[in-house]
Design a protein around this motif. Structure first.
Motif, PDB file in Angstrom:
ATOM      1  N   UNK A  92     -38.869 -19.618  15.641  1.00  0.00           N
ATOM      2  CA  UNK A  92     -37.891 -20.703  15.686  1.00  0.00           C
ATOM      3  C   UNK A  92     -36.627 -20.277  16.420  1.00  0.00           C
ATOM      4  N   UNK A  93     -36.488 -18.978  16.679  1.00  0.00           N
ATOM      5  CA  UNK A  93     -35.286 -18.479  17.332  1.00  0.00           C
ATOM      6  C   UNK A  93     -34.216 -18.048  16.350  1.00  0.00           C
ATOM      7  N   UNK A  94     -34.529 -18.092  15.058  1.00  0.00           N
ATOM      8  CA  UNK A  94     -33.564 -17.706  14.030  1.00  0.00           C
ATOM      9  C   UNK A  94     -33.980 -16.380  13.395  1.00  0.00           C
ATOM     10  N   UNK A  95     -32.999 -15.553  13.099  1.00  0.00           N
ATOM     11  CA  UNK A  95     -33.304 -14.340  12.338  1.00  0.00           C
ATOM     12  C   UNK A  95     -33.716 -14.760  10.937  1.00  0.00           C
ATOM     13  N   UNK A  96     -34.440 -13.896  10.244  1.00  0.00           N
ATOM     14  CA  UNK A  96     -34.848 -14.213   8.876  1.00  0.00           C
ATOM     15  C   UNK A  96     -33.618 -14.421   8.001  1.00  0.00           C
ATOM     16  N   UNK A  97     -32.604 -13.587   8.180  1.00  0.00           N
ATOM     17  CA  UNK A  97     -31.390 -13.711   7.380  1.00  0.00           C
ATOM     18  C   UNK A  97     -30.716 -15.062   7.607  1.00  0.00           C
ATOM     19  N   UNK A  98     -30.604 -15.476   8.866  1.00  0.00           N
ATOM     20  CA  UNK A  98     -29.964 -16.758   9.160  1.00  0.00           C
ATOM     21  C   UNK A  98     -30.803 -17.921   8.627  1.00  0.00           C
ATOM     22  N   UNK A  99     -32.108 -17.857   8.821  1.00  0.00           N
ATOM     23  CA  UNK A  99     -32.983 -18.922   8.313  1.00  0.00           C
ATOM     24  C   UNK A  99     -32.869 -19.028   6.796  1.00  0.00           C
ATOM     25  N   UNK A 100     -32.810 -17.868   6.118  1.00  0.00           N
ATOM     26  CA  UNK A 100     -32.649 -17.880   4.660  1.00  0.00           C
ATOM     27  C   UNK A 100     -31.311 -18.486   4.254  1.00  0.00           C
ATOM     28  N   UNK A 101     -30.241 -18.125   4.951  1.00  0.00           N
ATOM     29  CA  UNK A 101     -28.907 -18.664   4.634  1.00  0.00           C
ATOM     30  C   UNK A 101     -28.877 -20.178   4.812  1.00  0.00           C
ATOM     31  N   UNK A 102     -29.471 -20.675   5.891  1.00  0.00           N
ATOM     32  CA  UNK A 102     -29.511 -22.124   6.132  1.00  0.00           C
ATOM     33  C   UNK A 102     -30.310 -22.797   5.017  1.00  0.00           C
ATOM     34  N   UNK A 103     -31.460 -22.214   4.680  1.00  0.00           N
ATOM     35  CA  UNK A 103     -32.312 -22.794   3.621  1.00  0.00           C
ATOM     36  C   UNK A 103     -31.561 -22.831   2.284  1.00  0.00           C
ATOM     37  N   UNK A 104     -30.909 -21.733   1.913  1.00  0.00           N
ATOM     38  CA  UNK A 104     -30.157 -21.694   0.658  1.00  0.00           C
ATOM     39  C   UNK A 104     -28.997 -22.685   0.676  1.00  0.00           C
ATOM     40  N   UNK A 105     -28.310 -22.774   1.811  1.00  0.00           N
ATOM     41  CA  UNK A 105     -27.192 -23.711   1.919  1.00  0.00           C
ATOM     42  C   UNK A 105     -27.673 -25.136   1.679  1.00  0.00           C
ATOM     43  N   UNK A 106     -28.750 -25.519   2.346  1.00  0.00           N
ATOM     44  CA  UNK A 106     -29.263 -26.889   2.228  1.00  0.00           C
ATOM     45  C   UNK A 106     -29.780 -27.157   0.821  1.00  0.00           C
ATOM     46  N   UNK A 107     -30.376 -26.147   0.179  1.00  0.00           N
ATOM     47  CA  UNK A 107     -30.914 -26.336  -1.167  1.00  0.00           C
ATOM     48  C   UNK A 107     -29.827 -26.316  -2.239  1.00  0.00           C
ATOM     49  N   UNK A 108     -28.815 -25.466  -2.055  1.00  0.00           N
ATOM     50  CA  UNK A 108     -27.825 -25.237  -3.113  1.00  0.00           C
ATOM     51  C   UNK A 108     -26.572 -26.091  -3.006  1.00  0.00           C
ATOM     52  N   UNK A 109     -26.390 -26.791  -1.916  1.00  0.00           N
ATOM     53  CA  UNK A 109     -25.219 -27.655  -1.755  1.00  0.00           C
ATOM     54  C   UNK A 109     -25.694 -29.051  -1.414  1.00  0.00           C
ATOM     55  N   UNK A 110     -24.775 -29.954  -1.390  1.00  0.00           N
ATOM     56  CA  UNK A 110     -25.079 -31.313  -0.949  1.00  0.00           C
ATOM     57  C   UNK A 110     -24.555 -31.448   0.485  1.00  0.00           C
ATOM     58  N   UNK A 111     -25.434 -31.357   1.493  1.00  0.00           N
ATOM     59  CA  UNK A 111     -24.969 -31.465   2.873  1.00  0.00           C
ATOM     60  C   UNK A 111     -24.193 -32.753   3.134  1.00  0.00           C
ATOM     61  N   UNK A 112     -24.581 -33.832   2.495  1.00  0.00           N
ATOM     62  CA  UNK A 112     -23.859 -35.095   2.670  1.00  0.00           C
ATOM     63  C   UNK A 112     -22.434 -35.009   2.149  1.00  0.00           C
ATOM     64  N   UNK A 113     -22.279 -34.386   0.974  1.00  0.00           N
ATOM     65  CA  UNK A 113     -20.944 -34.211   0.404  1.00  0.00           C
ATOM     66  C   UNK A 113     -20.094 -33.277   1.264  1.00  0.00           C
ATOM     67  N   UNK A 114     -20.684 -32.171   1.723  1.00  0.00           N
ATOM     68  CA  UNK A 114     -19.959 -31.231   2.580  1.00  0.00           C
ATOM     69  C   UNK A 114     -19.517 -31.932   3.864  1.00  0.00           C
ATOM     70  N   UNK A 115     -20.415 -32.704   4.466  1.00  0.00           N
ATOM     71  CA  UNK A 115     -20.092 -33.428   5.686  1.00  0.00           C
ATOM     72  C   UNK A 115     -18.945 -34.400   5.459  1.00  0.00           C
ATOM     73  N   UNK A 116     -19.026 -35.163   4.374  1.00  0.00           N
ATOM     74  CA  UNK A 116     -17.970 -36.132   4.060  1.00  0.00           C
ATOM     75  C   UNK A 116     -16.629 -35.427   3.857  1.00  0.00           C
ATOM     76  N   UNK A 117     -16.627 -34.356   3.077  1.00  0.00           N
ATOM     77  CA  UNK A 117     -15.384 -33.643   2.804  1.00  0.00           C
ATOM     78  C   UNK A 117     -14.793 -33.005   4.060  1.00  0.00           C
ATOM     79  N   UNK A 118     -15.641 -32.414   4.894  1.00  0.00           N
ATOM     80  CA  UNK A 118     -15.145 -31.833   6.146  1.00  0.00           C
ATOM     81  C   UNK A 118     -14.561 -32.901   7.074  1.00  0.00           C
ATOM     82  N   UNK A 119     -15.222 -34.052   7.118  1.00  0.00           N
ATOM     83  CA  UNK A 119     -14.698 -35.142   7.961  1.00  0.00           C
ATOM     84  C   UNK A 119     -13.323 -35.587   7.476  1.00  0.00           C
ATOM     85  N   UNK A 120     -13.150 -35.712   6.147  1.00  0.00           N
ATOM     86  CA  UNK A 120     -11.856 -36.109   5.589  1.00  0.00           C
ATOM     87  C   UNK A 120     -10.783 -35.096   5.982  1.00  0.00           C
ATOM     88  N   UNK A 121     -11.074 -33.811   5.791  1.00  0.00           N
ATOM     89  CA  UNK A 121     -10.099 -32.774   6.130  1.00  0.00           C
ATOM     90  C   UNK A 121      -9.816 -32.767   7.625  1.00  0.00           C
TER      91      UNK A 121
END
Length: 98
Positions: free
Chosen positions: A29-58
């Motif tokens: 995929x072009x991603x290191x295992x560490x980066x792929x794991x970090x992306x996977x954990x981020x998407x699983x452990x946070x709410x990407x929609x909430x993060x997106x909304x909050x970042x847009x507000x800021x």
């Protein structure tokens, strides 16, 4: 599928690893295992929609308060923010139950 602008995430990662003489392995995929794991954990452990909304507000609050005197590289900042928001939107959409 997420389409990033300019050089794309894979090209940027490969260039970064090459510049830094990194020994990280990159999968098909072009991603290191560490980066792929970090992306996977981020998407699983946070709410990407909430993060997106909050970042847009800021971000837009910052813009409202900085109408004058934006950094010279602000076009790059806009491109990066748009890419990040697009990523978060796709991540949020893929987390929705089908």
């Amino acid at each position: 599928m997420l389409k990033l602008r300019k050089h794309g995430a894979h090209g940027r990662l490969r260039a970064y690893l090459h510049r830094n003489n990194s020994s990280m392995s990159i999968d098909k995929t072009g991603l290191s295992k560490e980066l792929a794991d970090k992306v996977r954990y981020f998407v699983q452990d946070t709410s990407p929609g909430r993060v997106s909304k909050n970042l847009r507000v800021v971000f837009f609050d910052y813009l409202r308060n900085q109408r004058e005197g934006l950094p010279m590289e602000f076009d790059q900042i806009l491109d990066d923010m748009q890419n990040l928001f697009e990523f978060l939107d796709v991540a949020a959409e893929e987390r929705k139950p089908q």
